[in-house]
Design a protein around this motif. Sequence first.
Motif, PDB file in Angstrom:
ATOM      1  N   GLU A 128       0.808  -8.120  -6.678  1.00 36.60           N
ATOM      2  CA  GLU A 128       1.955  -7.635  -7.445  1.00 36.60           C
ATOM      3  C   GLU A 128       1.564  -6.374  -8.197  1.00 36.60           C
ATOM      4  OE1 GLU A 128       3.758  -9.388 -11.273  1.00 36.60           O
ATOM      5  OE2 GLU A 128       5.016 -10.253  -9.674  1.00 36.60           O
ATOM      6  N   ILE A 129       2.403  -5.349  -8.098  1.00 37.32           N
ATOM      7  CA  ILE A 129       2.156  -4.091  -8.803  1.00 37.32           C
ATOM      8  C   ILE A 129       3.401  -3.715  -9.604  1.00 37.32           C
ATOM      9  CG2 ILE A 129       0.550  -3.234  -7.040  1.00 37.32           C
ATOM     10  CD1 ILE A 129       2.880  -1.456  -6.027  1.00 37.32           C
ATOM     11  N   GLU A 130       3.246  -2.727 -10.452  1.00 33.02           N
ATOM     12  CA  GLU A 130       4.388  -2.243 -11.213  1.00 33.02           C
ATOM     13  C   GLU A 130       4.590  -0.778 -10.898  1.00 33.02           C
ATOM     14  OE1 GLU A 130       6.278  -2.592 -15.685  1.00 33.02           O
ATOM     15  OE2 GLU A 130       4.474  -3.689 -15.136  1.00 33.02           O
ATOM     16  N   THR A 131       5.742  -0.436 -10.367  1.00 33.06           N
ATOM     17  CA  THR A 131       6.092   0.957 -10.098  1.00 33.06           C
ATOM     18  C   THR A 131       6.709   1.550 -11.364  1.00 33.06           C
ATOM     19  OG1 THR A 131       8.405   0.725  -9.415  1.00 33.06           O
ATOM     20  CG2 THR A 131       6.721   0.127  -7.786  1.00 33.06           C
ATOM     21  N   PRO A 132       6.999   2.844 -11.391  1.00 34.42           N
ATOM     22  CA  PRO A 132       7.686   3.404 -12.562  1.00 34.42           C
ATOM     23  C   PRO A 132       9.058   2.791 -12.798  1.00 34.42           C
ATOM     24  CG  PRO A 132       6.666   5.149 -11.287  1.00 34.42           C
ATOM     25  CD  PRO A 132       6.545   3.905 -10.472  1.00 34.42           C
ATOM     26  N   VAL A 133       9.586   2.067 -11.812  1.00 30.42           N
ATOM     27  CA  VAL A 133      10.941   1.510 -11.920  1.00 30.42           C
ATOM     28  C   VAL A 133      10.917   0.002 -12.198  1.00 30.42           C
ATOM     29  CG1 VAL A 133      13.137   1.204 -10.716  1.00 30.42           C
ATOM     30  CG2 VAL A 133      11.805   3.289 -10.363  1.00 30.42           C
ATOM     31  N   LYS A 134      10.092  -0.762 -11.420  1.00 30.33           N
ATOM     32  CA  LYS A 134      10.076  -2.220 -11.587  1.00 30.33           C
ATOM     33  C   LYS A 134       8.844  -2.802 -10.900  1.00 30.33           C
ATOM     34  CE  LYS A 134      12.559  -4.834  -8.950  1.00 30.33           C
ATOM     35  NZ  LYS A 134      13.668  -5.543  -8.281  1.00 30.33           N
ATOM     36  N   LYS A 135       8.664  -4.091 -11.052  1.00 35.12           N
ATOM     37  CA  LYS A 135       7.579  -4.767 -10.361  1.00 35.12           C
ATOM     38  C   LYS A 135       7.896  -4.865  -8.874  1.00 35.12           C
ATOM     39  CE  LYS A 135       5.794  -7.467 -14.218  1.00 35.12           C
ATOM     40  NZ  LYS A 135       5.532  -8.825 -14.764  1.00 35.12           N
ATOM     41  N   ALA A 136       6.820  -4.849  -8.055  1.00 38.90           N
ATOM     42  CA  ALA A 136       7.017  -4.913  -6.602  1.00 38.90           C
ATOM     43  C   ALA A 136       5.802  -5.592  -5.981  1.00 38.90           C
ATOM     44  CB  ALA A 136       7.190  -3.514  -6.020  1.00 38.90           C
ATOM     45  N   VAL A 137       5.963  -5.978  -4.716  1.00 40.53           N
ATOM     46  CA  VAL A 137       4.862  -6.557  -3.955  1.00 40.53           C
ATOM     47  C   VAL A 137       4.210  -5.453  -3.128  1.00 40.53           C
ATOM     48  CG1 VAL A 137       4.237  -8.170  -2.121  1.00 40.53           C
ATOM     49  CG2 VAL A 137       5.899  -8.842  -3.854  1.00 40.53           C
ATOM     50  N   GLY A 138       2.890  -5.366  -3.204  1.00 38.93           N
ATOM     51  CA  GLY A 138       2.149  -4.382  -2.413  1.00 38.93           C
ATOM     52  C   GLY A 138       1.024  -5.051  -1.658  1.00 38.93           C
ATOM     53  N   TYR A 139       0.184  -4.233  -1.014  1.00 40.80           N
ATOM     54  CA  TYR A 139      -0.898  -4.766  -0.193  1.00 40.80           C
ATOM     55  C   TYR A 139      -2.161  -3.937  -0.392  1.00 40.80           C
ATOM     56  CZ  TYR A 139       3.021  -7.051   2.064  1.00 40.80           C
ATOM     57  OH  TYR A 139       4.154  -7.791   2.295  1.00 40.80           O
ATOM     58  N   THR A 140      -3.297  -4.591  -0.253  1.00 40.86           N
ATOM     59  CA  THR A 140      -4.568  -3.898  -0.322  1.00 40.86           C
ATOM     60  C   THR A 140      -5.495  -4.463   0.747  1.00 40.86           C
ATOM     61  OG1 THR A 140      -6.396  -3.264  -1.790  1.00 40.86           O
ATOM     62  CG2 THR A 140      -5.571  -5.493  -2.020  1.00 40.86           C
ATOM     63  N   VAL A 141      -6.394  -3.634   1.238  1.00 41.63           N
ATOM     64  CA  VAL A 141      -7.353  -4.095   2.239  1.00 41.63           C
ATOM     65  C   VAL A 141      -8.212  -5.197   1.624  1.00 41.63           C
ATOM     66  CG1 VAL A 141      -9.363  -3.435   3.623  1.00 41.63           C
ATOM     67  CG2 VAL A 141      -7.388  -1.922   3.490  1.00 41.63           C
ATOM     68  N   ASP A 142      -8.313  -6.321   2.320  1.00 41.88           N
ATOM     69  CA  ASP A 142      -8.915  -7.522   1.754  1.00 41.88           C
ATOM     70  C   ASP A 142     -10.353  -7.743   2.205  1.00 41.88           C
ATOM     71  OD1 ASP A 142      -8.804  -9.789   0.128  1.00 41.88           O
ATOM     72  OD2 ASP A 142      -8.349 -11.101   1.825  1.00 41.88           O
ATOM     73  N   ILE A 143     -11.025  -6.711   2.667  1.00 46.78           N
ATOM     74  CA  ILE A 143     -12.410  -6.860   3.116  1.00 46.78           C
ATOM     75  C   ILE A 143     -13.132  -5.543   2.854  1.00 46.78           C
ATOM     76  CG2 ILE A 143     -11.822  -6.170   5.492  1.00 46.78           C
ATOM     77  CD1 ILE A 143     -13.975  -8.112   6.473  1.00 46.78           C
ATOM     78  N   PRO A 144     -14.346  -5.575   2.335  1.00 48.37           N
ATOM     79  CA  PRO A 144     -15.075  -4.313   2.131  1.00 48.37           C
ATOM     80  C   PRO A 144     -15.424  -3.663   3.466  1.00 48.37           C
ATOM     81  CG  PRO A 144     -16.492  -6.190   1.635  1.00 48.37           C
ATOM     82  CD  PRO A 144     -15.118  -6.740   1.865  1.00 48.37           C
ATOM     83  N   VAL A 145     -15.538  -2.342   3.455  1.00 45.41           N
ATOM     84  CA  VAL A 145     -15.825  -1.579   4.670  1.00 45.41           C
ATOM     85  C   VAL A 145     -17.148  -0.849   4.498  1.00 45.41           C
ATOM     86  CG1 VAL A 145     -15.064   0.306   6.171  1.00 45.41           C
ATOM     87  CG2 VAL A 145     -13.379  -1.272   5.191  1.00 45.41           C
ATOM     88  N   VAL A 146     -17.985  -0.928   5.538  1.00 45.33           N
ATOM     89  CA  VAL A 146     -19.266  -0.210   5.549  1.00 45.33           C
ATOM     90  C   VAL A 146     -19.314   0.669   6.792  1.00 45.33           C
ATOM     91  CG1 VAL A 146     -21.773  -0.412   5.759  1.00 45.33           C
ATOM     92  CG2 VAL A 146     -20.530  -1.967   4.253  1.00 45.33           C
ATOM     93  N   LEU A 147     -19.598   1.941   6.605  1.00 48.43           N
ATOM     94  CA  LEU A 147     -19.823   2.869   7.716  1.00 48.43           C
ATOM     95  C   LEU A 147     -21.327   3.010   7.924  1.00 48.43           C
ATOM     96  CD1 LEU A 147     -17.399   5.787   6.748  1.00 48.43           C
ATOM     97  CD2 LEU A 147     -16.893   3.740   8.075  1.00 48.43           C
ATOM     98  N   ILE A 148     -21.736   3.019   9.191  1.00 51.77           N
ATOM     99  CA  ILE A 148     -23.154   3.248   9.499  1.00 51.77           C
ATOM    100  C   ILE A 148     -23.254   4.387  10.510  1.00 51.77           C
ATOM    101  CG2 ILE A 148     -25.332   2.289  10.283  1.00 51.77           C
ATOM    102  CD1 ILE A 148     -24.348  -0.476   9.655  1.00 51.77           C
TER     103      ILE A 148
END
Length: 207
Positions: A53-73
């Motif tokens: 859950e996030i808050e935009t300048p207007v109202k609360k909303a549902v968002g998404y984030t990457v749920d696993i760390p990423v490693v580049l080799i």
Amino acid sequence: MSFTIIKHPLILDKLTRMRRIETSSKDFRENLNEIGQLMVYEIFRDIPLKELEIETPVKKAVGYTVDIPVVLIPIIRAGLGMTEGIQRLIPTARIAHIGLYRDETTLEPVEYYAKSTKNIDESYVIVVDPMLATGGSAAKAIEIAKKWGAKNIKFVCLVAVPEGVKKLQESHPDVEIYTAALDEKLNDIGFIEPGLGDAGDRIFGTK
């Protein structure tokens, strides 16, 4: 065994620019970074997300984030040329490094530098090298990453040949391989044909 050629029009256009003998190191590097971004954009279609859950300048909303760390080799040195573009797309990615050289007698890859990151066993790991030629360096780098504890590994390159793909699939059948092009073969001195020359030299202007 998963092997994918990402045939996106923008990737094909940029790869053609890189193949040209007259392309400068600056343009070669820029196109390589841009292709790296485009390829990872496609590869990350299946990465897990977490709802929040996030808050935009207007109202609360549902968002998404990457749920696993990423490693580049990146495989040093040419693999370094792909990391900047990928990291622009995934700024939270951590970077491990693996340096390999080819023994002149045995022709086998030899490790001269390796530095891991924390929690690599829990991460989405991307091993990068512009060229998949004999497959020896890629197989060795993935072997090292697995010794660090990496489990979810993908190998990303710009140009591959059947010999390299076969070697990597036999060595690490659990690793997904992504490339922008599958070229004809290796020539007598180990260069990909038609290829694009020595990627490291063209990235860093050393010849």
